[in-house]
Design a protein around this motif. Structure first.
Motif, short mmCIF file in Angstrom:
data_model
loop_
_atom_site.label_atom_id
_atom_site.label_comp_id
_atom_site.label_asym_id
_atom_site.label_seq_id
_atom_site.Cartn_x
_atom_site.Cartn_y
_atom_site.Cartn_z
N ALA A 2 0.83 -1.20 0.00
CA ALA A 2 0.00 0.00 0.00
C ALA A 2 0.86 1.24 0.00
O ALA A 2 0.59 2.22 -0.70
N ASP A 3 1.94 1.24 0.85
CA ASP A 3 2.84 2.40 0.90
C ASP A 3 3.49 2.64 -0.45
O ASP A 3 3.66 3.79 -0.88
N ARG A 4 3.87 1.55 -1.11
CA ARG A 4 4.53 1.69 -2.41
C ARG A 4 3.55 2.27 -3.43
O ARG A 4 3.91 3.09 -4.27
N ASP A 5 2.27 1.90 -3.36
CA ASP A 5 1.28 2.40 -4.29
C ASP A 5 1.08 3.91 -4.15
O ASP A 5 0.77 4.59 -5.12
N LEU A 6 1.23 4.44 -2.94
CA LEU A 6 1.07 5.87 -2.71
C LEU A 6 2.15 6.70 -3.39
O LEU A 6 2.02 7.91 -3.54
N HIS A 7 3.23 6.06 -3.77
CA HIS A 7 4.30 6.77 -4.45
C HIS A 7 4.17 6.65 -5.98
O HIS A 7 4.92 7.29 -6.71
N GLU A 8 3.23 5.85 -6.43
CA GLU A 8 3.03 5.70 -7.87
C GLU A 8 2.15 6.85 -8.38
O GLU A 8 1.14 7.18 -7.77
N PRO A 9 2.52 7.48 -9.49
CA PRO A 9 1.72 8.59 -10.00
C PRO A 9 0.36 8.12 -10.51
O PRO A 9 0.23 7.04 -11.10
N VAL A 10 -0.66 8.93 -10.25
CA VAL A 10 -2.02 8.62 -10.72
C VAL A 10 -2.54 9.70 -11.66
O VAL A 10 -3.57 9.50 -12.32
N LEU A 11 -1.87 10.84 -11.72
CA LEU A 11 -2.30 11.91 -12.60
C LEU A 11 -1.85 11.62 -14.03
O LEU A 11 -0.86 10.92 -14.24
N PRO A 12 -2.55 12.15 -15.02
CA PRO A 12 -2.12 11.93 -16.41
C PRO A 12 -0.80 12.61 -16.69
O PRO A 12 -0.50 13.66 -16.14
N GLY A 13 0.00 12.01 -17.53
CA GLY A 13 1.29 12.57 -17.89
C GLY A 13 2.36 11.50 -17.95
O GLY A 13 2.09 10.31 -17.67
N THR A 14 3.57 11.90 -18.29
CA THR A 14 4.67 10.95 -18.44
C THR A 14 5.76 11.11 -17.40
O THR A 14 6.67 10.30 -17.34
N ALA A 15 5.69 12.17 -16.58
CA ALA A 15 6.74 12.40 -15.58
C ALA A 15 6.70 11.32 -14.52
O ALA A 15 5.69 10.62 -14.33
N ALA A 16 7.78 11.20 -13.77
CA ALA A 16 7.93 10.09 -12.84
C ALA A 16 7.06 10.20 -11.60
O ALA A 16 6.75 9.19 -10.96
N THR A 17 6.66 11.42 -11.23
CA THR A 17 5.88 11.61 -10.01
C THR A 17 4.68 12.51 -10.27
O THR A 17 4.66 13.29 -11.24
N ASP A 18 3.69 12.43 -9.38
CA ASP A 18 2.53 13.30 -9.50
C ASP A 18 2.91 14.76 -9.24
O ASP A 18 2.29 15.68 -9.80
N TYR A 19 3.90 15.00 -8.40
CA TYR A 19 4.38 16.37 -8.17
C TYR A 19 4.81 17.00 -9.50
O TYR A 19 4.40 18.11 -9.85
N GLU A 20 5.61 16.26 -10.25
CA GLU A 20 6.10 16.77 -11.53
C GLU A 20 4.98 16.89 -12.55
O GLU A 20 4.95 17.83 -13.36
N ARG A 21 4.05 15.94 -12.53
CA ARG A 21 2.95 15.99 -13.48
C ARG A 21 2.01 17.15 -13.18
O ARG A 21 1.56 17.85 -14.09
N TYR A 22 1.70 17.36 -11.91
CA TYR A 22 0.79 18.45 -11.55
C TYR A 22 1.39 19.81 -11.88
O TYR A 22 0.72 20.69 -12.43
N LEU A 23 2.65 20.02 -11.53
CA LEU A 23 3.31 21.31 -11.76
C LEU A 23 3.89 21.44 -13.16
O LEU A 23 4.39 22.50 -13.52
#
Length: 240
Positions: A2-23
């Motif tokens: 579960a902890d590992r899943d929280l680090h997987e990006p869920v937002l659309p995009g190709t960047a490695a993290t949701d932080y990068e995808r969102y911004l």
């Protein structure tokens, strides 16, 4: 798991993290010239200051435009909060102009060769500030008319009309900080390229000084003159 899943990006995009995808950091950080493209390494500094300024100016203008709508709706308190935010954004871009002082005049002379005919007057944020601010002033005048108030009455009865008074004072702060921004910009220009030269669009630097003291809400400045005159004459304005 579960902890590992929280680090997987869920937002659309190709960047490695949701932080990068969102911004959209991939796009954002690719907007500056590469070392191979730059005529001088300080182009990165110059672009970082001006690109970030455009972001803050966009935010400030969005808030001023929203505040204008709120004033038109008769909601001065809500408008005041947004104008305060816009004023703080203006303070931020004024302060960051100091970063340009890290460039020597000789280094900037090289950077300048890459600017073409680019000049601060072409800034979308600068133009939007000058386009949207008068609309706020017109909305404020309409609010006074709707409430049957004069500006001098708002100041004389400030405690009883606190919502309108606070709005007027925050508009004053916005006006003042845009003037200080222009002033700091001029002094930064003078420090780097001099005060008796021609700018990138053929405008003498000393002409910029004549464009600093543009006041979007002149009545807010003039009412202070009237308050002082009344104070000198007496409470009713005739010495009685």
């Amino acid at each position: 798991m579960a902890d590992r899943d929280l680090h997987e990006p869920v937002l659309p995009g190709t960047a490695a993290t949701d932080y990068e995808r969102y911004l959209r950091t991939d796009e954002l950080l690719s907007l500056q010239k590469t070392a191979a493209e730059a005529v001088h390494r300080d182009e990165h500094l110059f672009q970082a200051v001006h690109q970030s300024s455009e972001l803050w100016l966009k935010l400030a203008c969005v808030e001023i435009e929203a505040a204008t709508d709120l004033v038109l709706e008769g909601k001065p308190t809500a408008a005041t909060r947004l104008i305060r935010r816009a004023s703080d954004a203006m303070l931020h871009i004024t302060n960051q102009l100091g970063m340009l002082e890290h460039m020597s005049p000789c280094d900037y002379a090289v950077v300048r060769t890459a600017l073409g005919h680019g000049a601060g007057f072409d800034s979308p944020g600068f133009r939007r500030v000058h386009r949207t601010s008068p609309l706020l002033g017109a909305a404020f005048d309409g609010l006074l008319q709707t409430r049957g108030l004069t500006l001098i009455a708002v100041y004389e009865r400030g405690h009883d009309l606190d919502d309108v008074y606070q709005l007027a004072e925050q508009m004053m702060t916005w006006d003042e900080r845009t003037i200080l921004w222009r002033f700091q910009h001029l002094k930064t220009v003078e420090r780097i390229i001099g005060g008796n030269v021609i700018g990138t669009q053929g405008t003498p630097v000393d002409v910029l000084g004549k464009r600093i003291d543009v006041r979007f809400f002149p009545e807010l400045w003039l009412v202070r003159d009237e308050i002082t005159r009344r104070s000198a004459l007496g409470t009713d304005g005739h010495g009685r």
